[in-house]
Design a protein around this motif. Structure first.
Motif, PDB file in Angstrom:
ATOM      1  N   ILE A 124       0.865  -1.184   0.000  1.00  0.00           N
ATOM      2  CA  ILE A 124       0.000   0.000   0.000  1.00  0.00           C
ATOM      3  C   ILE A 124       0.898   1.229   0.000  1.00  0.00           C
ATOM      4  N   LYS A 125       0.810   2.017  -1.068  1.00  0.00           N
ATOM      5  CA  LYS A 125       1.668   3.196  -1.185  1.00  0.00           C
ATOM      6  C   LYS A 125       0.826   4.438  -1.500  1.00  0.00           C
ATOM      7  N   PRO A 126       0.924   5.471  -0.660  1.00  0.00           N
ATOM      8  CA  PRO A 126       0.229   6.724  -0.982  1.00  0.00           C
ATOM      9  C   PRO A 126       0.868   7.389  -2.189  1.00  0.00           C
ATOM     10  N   GLN A 127       0.184   8.356  -2.753  1.00  0.00           N
ATOM     11  CA  GLN A 127       0.722   9.055  -3.923  1.00  0.00           C
ATOM     12  C   GLN A 127       2.025   9.774  -3.607  1.00  0.00           C
ATOM     13  N   GLU A 128       2.145  10.283  -2.380  1.00  0.00           N
ATOM     14  CA  GLU A 128       3.363  11.015  -2.005  1.00  0.00           C
ATOM     15  C   GLU A 128       4.541  10.048  -1.884  1.00  0.00           C
TER      16      GLU A 128
END
Length: 396
Positions: free
Chosen positions: A254-258
């Motif tokens: 799970i990786k946020p856009q930032e």
């Protein structure tokens, strides 16, 4: 009885077994050798014999033009040598990551269990007809296509070390997000070195490719392990080990856009606030007992959470929502990917909350390779699309 089916080059003969020799002598062999026969034009007819319950034997003659074309193409490839190659370029996670000291050259010494996983890019290499430059294209915007890209750096390095003059057209089908702590760019560079070596007949050893690769990135040498390694130094000292992890252990990424800029994360690192756990003891615990939250230590989490406070909140929410769902939840590398071990699905809030509607989510599994073979993509569901650019350079 002689009959032809819907295919004009497919003939079927149904005869009594006692008449087999006579039919072959008087009809079959003359048909195959006749100057006017369509079968004489193709050296690849297939003759199939079968018995039936009615005590009659069926003989089929099939002219397969595709088979002829495929064999001719194989012969051309053999004579011309390798001209194109498609390779899988998998990423990695750090199962644990200890930062042990700061070096005089400004880098940091680390001790980490690196492991290749099944999420990866696909790279297509074709020999360029020119001997002047490489040409790189990709499926996502924002990736540098010039000599700052690690793929081009790797090809330049290979030519420098070997004195060869092959140049390439390369297409990168990007699935691994950048700024994620997954080593996607480093894997691309290692894959490019491997590919260049295949085009020259393997004149360099795997050990040489591994040693050379450290000149352009600290994480690149790891990918010349067999998929699991205990890495020290800047990451370039690679001790290949048998994987201590079951290959069917599922992961969710799970990786946020930032993104987390690697240099900024290291600038916020405080060595006096890192873990005191012995990395070799962590490795032994994983071998003996598998995953647990107390062994999946990452000394870069705290500084990454300073750089990107929302990442700390994301990890805490995954831990709370996934209690009992995951054996461990941790950040990979310098971030910003959070890994959940033990379940391929993210917590429900990832789907429900508007705040996380644009996060990158992918399931993955652990992956290894065989001696003298590159990694192959496993058959499993892929990642959700991403629009991120190339991987950052080696960590400081």
């Amino acid at each position: 009885m002689i009959s032809t089916n819907l295919f004009p080059h497919h003939f079927c003969f149904s005869i009594q077994p006692k008449d087999e020799a006579r039919y072959c002598r008087k009809f079959l062999f003359p048909m195959l050798t006749s100057r006017s026969s369509r079968f004489r034009e193709c050296p690849f007819p297939r003759i199939v014999c079968s018995d039936s319950k009615s005590e009659r034997r069926q003989i089929e003659i099939v002219y397969d033009p595709d088979e002829r074309i495929n064999r001719l193409a194989d012969e051309v490839d053999k004579q011309a040598g390798l001209s194109r190659l498609t390779l899988f370029s998998p990423c990695k996670i750090n199962v644990f990551l200890r930062i042990t000291s700061r070096r005089d050259d400004g880098y940091h010494d680390l001790a980490s269990l690196f492991h290749v996983i099944s999420l990866g890019d696909t790279i297509k290499f074709s020999l360029s007809p020119t001997k002047s430059r490489d040409r790189l294209s990709t499926n996502v915007p924002g990736i540098p296509l010039d000599e700052s890209n690690l793929i081009i750096k790797a090809l330049n390095l290979y030519r420098k070390k070997t004195g060869t003059d092959n140049y390439f057209w390369i297409h990168l089908d990007k699935k691994v997000p950048s700024g994620a702590g997954l080593g996607g760019g480093s894997s691309n560079a290692a894959t490019a070195l491997w590919a260049a070596n295949q085009f020259t007949g393997g004149i360099a050893t795997e050990k040489e490719l591994q040693e050379w690769s450290s000149e352009i990135g600290s994480d690149i040498p790891f990918f010349f392990s067999h998929g699991a390694a205990y890495c020290t130094g800047r990451g370039e000292v690679v001790q290949d080990i048998p994987s201590p992890i079951p290959m069917d252990m599922p992961l969710v990424l799970i990786k946020p856009q930032e993104a987390c800029p690697t240099g900024e994360v290291y600038r916020n690192l405080r060595l006096d606030q890192t873990s005191s756990a012995d990395p070799l003891s962590l490795l032994e615990k994983i071998r003996e007992s598998g995953f647990s939250q107390d062994v999946c230590i990452n000394d870069l989490e705290s500084p990454a959470f300073v750089v990107l406070p929302s990442l700390k909140k994301l990890k805490q929410r995954i831990l709370a929502a996934g209690r009992g769902q995951y054996a461990a939840v941790f950040m990979s590398g310098s971030g910003s990917t959070i890994v959940g071990v033990g379940d391929p699905d993210p917590p429900q809030f990832i789907y429900d909350d508007d705040e996380y509607q644009n996060v990158f989510v992918s399931e993955a599994y652990f992956l290894t390779r065989r001696e003298n073979e590159w990694y192959t993509e496993p058959i499993s569901p892929g990642a959700t699309p991403c629009n991120d650019s190339s991987d950052s350079k080696s960590a400081r």
